[in-house]
Design a protein around this motif. Structure first.
Motif, PDB file in Angstrom:
ATOM      1  N   ALA A  49       0.830  -1.205   0.000  1.00 26.27           N
ATOM      2  CA  ALA A  49       0.000   0.000   0.000  1.00 26.27           C
ATOM      3  C   ALA A  49       0.865   1.256   0.000  1.00 26.27           C
ATOM      4  O   ALA A  49       1.933   1.303   0.620  1.00 26.27           O
ATOM      5  CB  ALA A  49      -0.914  -0.008   1.225  1.00 26.27           C
ATOM      6  N   ASP A  50       0.407   2.268  -0.700  1.00 24.11           N
ATOM      7  CA  ASP A  50       1.081   3.568  -0.713  1.00 24.11           C
ATOM      8  C   ASP A  50       0.777   4.249   0.616  1.00 24.11           C
ATOM      9  O   ASP A  50      -0.333   4.693   0.865  1.00 24.11           O
ATOM     10  CB  ASP A  50       0.575   4.404  -1.888  1.00 24.11           C
ATOM     11  CG  ASP A  50       1.272   5.758  -1.978  1.00 24.11           C
ATOM     12  OD1 ASP A  50       2.113   6.062  -1.099  1.00 24.11           O
ATOM     13  OD2 ASP A  50       0.973   6.520  -2.919  1.00 24.11           O
ATOM     14  N   ALA A  51       1.780   4.328   1.471  1.00 26.91           N
ATOM     15  CA  ALA A  51       1.527   4.765   2.843  1.00 26.91           C
ATOM     16  C   ALA A  51       2.481   5.850   3.309  1.00 26.91           C
ATOM     17  O   ALA A  51       2.653   6.039   4.511  1.00 26.91           O
ATOM     18  CB  ALA A  51       1.622   3.562   3.776  1.00 26.91           C
ATOM     19  N   ALA A  52       3.087   6.581   2.389  1.00 28.41           N
ATOM     20  CA  ALA A  52       4.085   7.575   2.784  1.00 28.41           C
ATOM     21  C   ALA A  52       3.506   8.596   3.760  1.00 28.41           C
ATOM     22  O   ALA A  52       4.091   8.867   4.815  1.00 28.41           O
ATOM     23  CB  ALA A  52       4.650   8.264   1.542  1.00 28.41           C
ATOM     24  N   ALA A  53       2.342   9.155   3.434  1.00 31.04           N
ATOM     25  CA  ALA A  53       1.753  10.174   4.312  1.00 31.04           C
ATOM     26  C   ALA A  53       1.327   9.566   5.638  1.00 31.04           C
ATOM     27  O   ALA A  53       1.504  10.174   6.700  1.00 31.04           O
ATOM     28  CB  ALA A  53       0.569  10.827   3.609  1.00 31.04           C
ATOM     29  N   ALA A  54       0.776   8.364   5.589  1.00 30.68           N
ATOM     30  CA  ALA A  54       0.332   7.708   6.816  1.00 30.68           C
ATOM     31  C   ALA A  54       1.506   7.400   7.736  1.00 30.68           C
ATOM     32  O   ALA A  54       1.406   7.548   8.960  1.00 30.68           O
ATOM     33  CB  ALA A  54      -0.430   6.431   6.473  1.00 30.68           C
ATOM     34  N   LEU A  55       2.623   6.962   7.179  1.00 33.39           N
ATOM     35  CA  LEU A  55       3.804   6.693   7.993  1.00 33.39           C
ATOM     36  C   LEU A  55       4.291   7.960   8.686  1.00 33.39           C
ATOM     37  O   LEU A  55       4.650   7.935   9.870  1.00 33.39           O
ATOM     38  CB  LEU A  55       4.914   6.105   7.126  1.00 33.39           C
ATOM     39  CG  LEU A  55       4.744   4.642   6.728  1.00 33.39           C
ATOM     40  CD1 LEU A  55       5.800   4.251   5.695  1.00 33.39           C
ATOM     41  CD2 LEU A  55       4.851   3.727   7.939  1.00 33.39           C
ATOM     42  N   GLU A  56       4.310   9.052   7.972  1.00 30.40           N
ATOM     43  CA  GLU A  56       4.748  10.310   8.570  1.00 30.40           C
ATOM     44  C   GLU A  56       3.848  10.699   9.736  1.00 30.40           C
ATOM     45  O   GLU A  56       4.306  11.239  10.740  1.00 30.40           O
ATOM     46  CB  GLU A  56       4.747  11.419   7.511  1.00 30.40           C
ATOM     47  CG  GLU A  56       5.825  11.282   6.461  1.00 30.40           C
ATOM     48  CD  GLU A  56       7.219  11.509   7.020  1.00 30.40           C
ATOM     49  OE1 GLU A  56       7.350  12.182   8.067  1.00 30.40           O
ATOM     50  OE2 GLU A  56       8.179  11.017   6.407  1.00 30.40           O
ATOM     51  N   GLU A  57       2.572  10.396   9.621  1.00 31.53           N
ATOM     52  CA  GLU A  57       1.618  10.760  10.667  1.00 31.53           C
ATOM     53  C   GLU A  57       1.711   9.842  11.880  1.00 31.53           C
ATOM     54  O   GLU A  57       1.584  10.297  13.024  1.00 31.53           O
ATOM     55  CB  GLU A  57       0.195  10.716  10.109  1.00 31.53           C
ATOM     56  CG  GLU A  57      -0.873  11.070  11.123  1.00 31.53           C
ATOM     57  CD  GLU A  57      -2.260  11.110  10.518  1.00 31.53           C
ATOM     58  OE1 GLU A  57      -3.233  11.045  11.306  1.00 31.53           O
ATOM     59  OE2 GLU A  57      -2.393  11.196   9.285  1.00 31.53           O
ATOM     60  N   LEU A  58       1.958   8.551  11.659  1.00 30.94           N
ATOM     61  CA  LEU A  58       1.822   7.567  12.730  1.00 30.94           C
ATOM     62  C   LEU A  58       3.131   7.162  13.399  1.00 30.94           C
ATOM     63  O   LEU A  58       3.112   6.657  14.522  1.00 30.94           O
ATOM     64  CB  LEU A  58       1.151   6.299  12.185  1.00 30.94           C
ATOM     65  CG  LEU A  58      -0.302   6.429  11.747  1.00 30.94           C
ATOM     66  CD1 LEU A  58      -0.805   5.103  11.198  1.00 30.94           C
ATOM     67  CD2 LEU A  58      -1.189   6.895  12.887  1.00 30.94           C
ATOM     68  N   VAL A  59       4.262   7.334  12.722  1.00 29.77           N
ATOM     69  CA  VAL A  59       5.528   6.825  13.248  1.00 29.77           C
ATOM     70  C   VAL A  59       6.497   7.984  13.449  1.00 29.77           C
ATOM     71  O   VAL A  59       7.060   8.502  12.477  1.00 29.77           O
ATOM     72  CB  VAL A  59       6.149   5.761  12.319  1.00 29.77           C
ATOM     73  CG1 VAL A  59       7.380   5.150  12.973  1.00 29.77           C
ATOM     74  CG2 VAL A  59       5.133   4.673  11.979  1.00 29.77           C
ATOM     75  N   PRO A  60       6.718   8.410  14.681  1.00 33.93           N
ATOM     76  CA  PRO A  60       7.635   9.531  14.917  1.00 33.93           C
ATOM     77  C   PRO A  60       9.086   9.111  14.726  1.00 33.93           C
ATOM     78  O   PRO A  60       9.415   7.922  14.647  1.00 33.93           O
ATOM     79  CB  PRO A  60       7.350   9.904  16.375  1.00 33.93           C
ATOM     80  CG  PRO A  60       6.840   8.647  16.991  1.00 33.93           C
ATOM     81  CD  PRO A  60       6.090   7.924  15.914  1.00 33.93           C
ATOM     82  N   ALA A  61       9.943  10.087  14.641  1.00 31.70           N
ATOM     83  CA  ALA A  61      11.380   9.819  14.539  1.00 31.70           C
ATOM     84  C   ALA A  61      11.831   8.978  15.719  1.00 31.70           C
ATOM     85  O   ALA A  61      11.302   9.093  16.832  1.00 31.70           O
ATOM     86  CB  ALA A  61      12.150  11.139  14.501  1.00 31.70           C
ATOM     87  N   GLN A  62      12.784   8.083  15.475  1.00 27.64           N
ATOM     88  CA  GLN A  62      13.379   7.187  16.466  1.00 27.64           C
ATOM     89  C   GLN A  62      12.465   6.034  16.864  1.00 27.64           C
ATOM     90  O   GLN A  62      12.823   5.254  17.748  1.00 27.64           O
ATOM     91  CB  GLN A  62      13.814   7.954  17.732  1.00 27.64           C
ATOM     92  CG  GLN A  62      14.631   9.196  17.476  1.00 27.64           C
ATOM     93  CD  GLN A  62      15.877   8.923  16.637  1.00 27.64           C
ATOM     94  OE1 GLN A  62      16.562   7.940  16.856  1.00 27.64           O
ATOM     95  NE2 GLN A  62      16.146   9.784  15.675  1.00 27.64           N
ATOM     96  N   ASP A  63      11.300   5.919  16.245  1.00 28.17           N
ATOM     97  CA  ASP A  63      10.401   4.823  16.575  1.00 28.17           C
ATOM     98  C   ASP A  63      10.543   3.721  15.526  1.00 28.17           C
ATOM     99  O   ASP A  63      10.839   3.984  14.360  1.00 28.17           O
ATOM    100  CB  ASP A  63       8.955   5.318  16.608  1.00 28.17           C
ATOM    101  CG  ASP A  63       7.999   4.325  17.259  1.00 28.17           C
ATOM    102  OD1 ASP A  63       8.492   3.351  17.873  1.00 28.17           O
ATOM    103  OD2 ASP A  63       6.777   4.523  17.163  1.00 28.17           O
TER     104      ASP A  63
END
Length: 232
Positions: A49-63
């Protein structure tokens, strides 16, 4: 279920976050995850799935998030690693054959008052997946010896008709005393009595655990890919 529809256990994290754990889900687009303090798991609606925007929203840096079966398309700046193929095992009938002498009266439900004991034991023998609020996912049970939590078991993911058995662990000081076997029988059969089929995930590199499950009515349902995803 229509024969063309995927089985809920083929995408267990997504299925759980869309059903039994919907109230916990943090969702964006084709992704859903547990809060980091509850569990490190993320589900994906569809492979690639194309999830670039969703990843930015759900996964913070260092996670880092962990996935089963399906992974999204990996955008620049992210690293997807295949960790292993886990054994997904299922117990389709109550576990029979418990010795008449097998006593479950010392099995206690673990709650907020025991959370410190649970976190201490999981930090010692089950450190990668248990978080400060993992106990929000289901019921947990344990056996105490001499005032110490000797062994425990719990429920993690779940969906209609199924419950994942998890955190089956024993303190090294109490190995070989049958606590894991008794807890496994107890919680598996309790789920069957509630109309739920227990399942679990275990590493093929842990033959002792695989053997325990096989001897107690669990069979291999499938191998399921296990992934980590993090910002590179």
């Amino acid at each position: 279920m229509n024969a063309a529809e995927p089985h809920a256990l083929d995408n267990p994290i997504w299925s759980s976050l869309r059903s039994r754990h919907a109230a916990l889900a943090l969702s964006a687009g084709p992704l859903a995850r547990y809060p980091a303090q509850v569990a490190p798991f993320m589900g994906v609606a569809e492979e690639g799935a194309d999830a670039a925007a969703a990843l930015e929203e759900l996964v913070p840096a260092q996670d880092t998030v962990l996935l089963l079966d399906r992974a999204p398309a990996v955008p620049p700046g992210w690293e997807l690693e295949h960790l292993a193929d886990l054994a997904q095992m299922i117990c389709e009938a109550p576990i029979a054959g418990a010795p008449a002498s097998e006593d479950t009266n010392d099995i206690v439900e673990l709650g907020e008052d025991q959370r410190g004991d649970v976190l201490a034991l999981t930090a010692l023998v089950y450190p990668h997946y248990f978080r400060p609020h993992t106990m929000r996912l289901g019921r947990y049970f344990g056996v105490y010896r001499d005032g110490r939590l000797a062994a425990m078991i719990g429920e993690r993911m779940g969906m209609d008709g199924y419950t994942e058995i998890s955190a089956v662990c024993t303190h090294p000081d109490f190995n070989g005393q049958g606590h894991a076997r008794r807890l496994l029988r107890f919680l598996s059969n309790d789920n069957h009595a509630r109309g739920r089929i227990p399942f679990l995930h275990v590493s093929h590199e842990n033959p002792r655990a695989v053997g325990l499950y096989e001897r107690n009515g669990y069979r291999l349902r499938r191998d399921i890919p296990f992934w980590s995803l993090r910002r590179s």
